[in-house]
Design an enzyme around this catalytic site. Structure first.
Site, PDB file in Angstrom:
ATOM      1  CG  HIS A   8      -0.881   0.575   2.581  1.00 49.54           C
ATOM      2  ND1 HIS A   8      -1.127  -0.893   3.977  1.00 49.54           N
ATOM      3  CD2 HIS A   8      -0.040   0.845   2.833  1.00 49.54           C
ATOM      4  CE1 HIS A   8      -0.356  -0.198   5.087  1.00 49.54           C
ATOM      5  NE2 HIS A   8       0.423   0.985   4.184  1.00 49.54           N
ATOM      6  CD  GLU A  67      -4.061  -1.527   3.757  1.00 45.83           C
ATOM      7  OE1 GLU A  67      -3.376  -1.931   3.154  1.00 45.83           O
ATOM      8  OE2 GLU A  67      -4.202  -1.862   4.570  1.00 45.83           O
TER       9      GLU A  67
HETATM   10  C1  F6R Z   1       1.948   6.409   6.636  1.00 45.79           C
HETATM   11  C2  F6R Z   1       1.364   5.714   5.693  1.00 45.79           C
HETATM   12  C3  F6R Z   1       1.495   4.301   4.921  1.00 45.79           C
HETATM   13  C4  F6R Z   1       2.806   4.004   5.970  1.00 45.79           C
HETATM   14  C5  F6R Z   1       2.754   2.390   5.183  1.00 45.79           C
HETATM   15  C6  F6R Z   1       4.664   2.138   5.922  1.00 45.79           C
HETATM   16  O1  F6R Z   1       0.741   8.413   6.427  1.00 45.79           O
HETATM   17  O2  F6R Z   1       0.452   6.233   4.580  1.00 45.79           O
HETATM   18  O3  F6R Z   1       1.507   3.647   3.825  1.00 45.79           O
HETATM   19  O4  F6R Z   1       3.798   4.396   5.040  1.00 45.79           O
HETATM   20  O5  F6R Z   1       2.575   1.833   6.174  1.00 45.79           O
HETATM   21  O6  F6R Z   1       4.775   1.984   7.502  1.00 45.79           O
HETATM   22  P1  F6R Z   1       5.584   2.391   7.915  1.00 45.79           P
HETATM   23  O7  F6R Z   1       6.555   3.388   7.793  1.00 45.79           O
HETATM   24  O8  F6R Z   1       5.283   2.535   9.426  1.00 45.79           O
HETATM   25  O9  F6R Z   1       6.119   1.122   7.436  1.00 45.79           O
END
Ligand code: F6R
Length: 261
Positions: free
Chosen positions: A139, A144
């Site tokens: 995503h 999703e």
């Molecule tokens: C957050 C967002 C998500 C995250 C992704 C990765 O604003 O839009 O797409 O970038 O879930 O999350 P992390 O960086 O915590 O692994």
């Protein structure tokens, strides 16, 4: 094709990404930055914070729009993205809080919140640089798998995988909201420049699918291939499944000096 920059540490990735932001702000002090939350952009925000604290960078005129927000967390919850953006971005980077927007995740009027956010984005003239992380399920934002490439800001249901991935921020997995409001894939593609960051082995498969796999709504991150200006900054672990990693290294090492990132 995206420009893929493979660096040896998350810290260097933060610096490379901060260079991209700094160059934009030098050209346009009131640029509009699209803000991601989660762990991935933290090295970028910390690199910017150091530059601001050292007096070499002024972000006080920058405007910002968060990618997404949980729906239904109590007002002021410390894991709401409004709180995270305030704590991790607005305060340390000394942004003007009134110029930074987060989608409205309150249940009342939620059905109009997406359209209201799109109107705000349009009024601001759109996003100059969109910072993106990547979910382990592919995503971007909280779009999703299955999200339309034409989608705009709207409410989505988080996958179980994303809720599990994000449980680390909450006291119990059950506390992770089921719903979110997110900029759509189409909204993201309207930004003038995309800056995708990914770190660690856990992102390797999703990154390869996004950068090199077929265009498919099953991997929303693959939509970046439709965009003419994309910079991908990753560490070696996240890059480990890229088929063309050697070429990306070669292209970066031989980047002409006249070509800005
Ligand atoms: C957050 C967002 C998500 C995250 C992704 C990765 O604003 O839009 O797409 O970038 O879930 O999350 P992390 O960086 O915590 O692994």
């Amino acid at each position: 094709m995206a420009e893929v920059v493979i660096v040896d540490s998350v810290g260097s990735a933060g610096e490379v990404a901060a260079d991209v932001v700094q160059r934009l702000v030098a050209e346009r002090p009131d640029a509009v930055l699209g803000l991601a939350t989660g762990s991935t952009p933290v090295p970028l925000y910390r690199a910017l914070e150091r530059r601001v604290a050292a007096g070499g960078l002024d972000l006080s005129r920058l405007r910002g729009f968060a990618l997404d927000e949980y729906v239904g967390l109590p007002e002021g919850h410390e894991q709401s993205y409004a709180s995270v953006i305030r704590r991790e971005v607005v305060e340390p980077l000394r942004l003007d809080a009134s110029a930074v927007h987060v989608p409205d995740g309150r249940p009342q009027d939620i059905e109009t919140a997406g359209a209201r956010y799109e109107a705000q984005l349009e009024e601001a003239g759109g996003i100059d640089l969109q910072i993106l992380g990547l979910g382990t399920d592919g995503h971007i934002g909280f779009n999703e798998p299955g999200s339309s490439f034409a989608s705009l800001t709207r409410v989505k249901t988080l996958t179980e995988q994303t809720r599990r991935d994000n449980a680390r921020f909450f006291t119990s997995p059950r506390e992770v909201p089921m719903h979110c409001i997110t900029q759509g894939v189409g909204t993201i593609l309207r930004a003038r420049h995309l800056l995708l960051l990914a770190f660690g082995e856990g992102k390797a498969e999703a990154l390869a699918a996004a950068v090199e796999g077929p265009l498919t709504a099953s991997v929303p991150g693959s939509a970046i291939q439709l965009h003419a200006r994309v910079t991908v900054v990753v560490d070696e672990a996240a890059a480990s499944r890229l088929a063309r990693a050697d070429y990306y290294r070669y292209a970066w090492a031989n980047k002409p000096s006249w070509q800005a990132v």
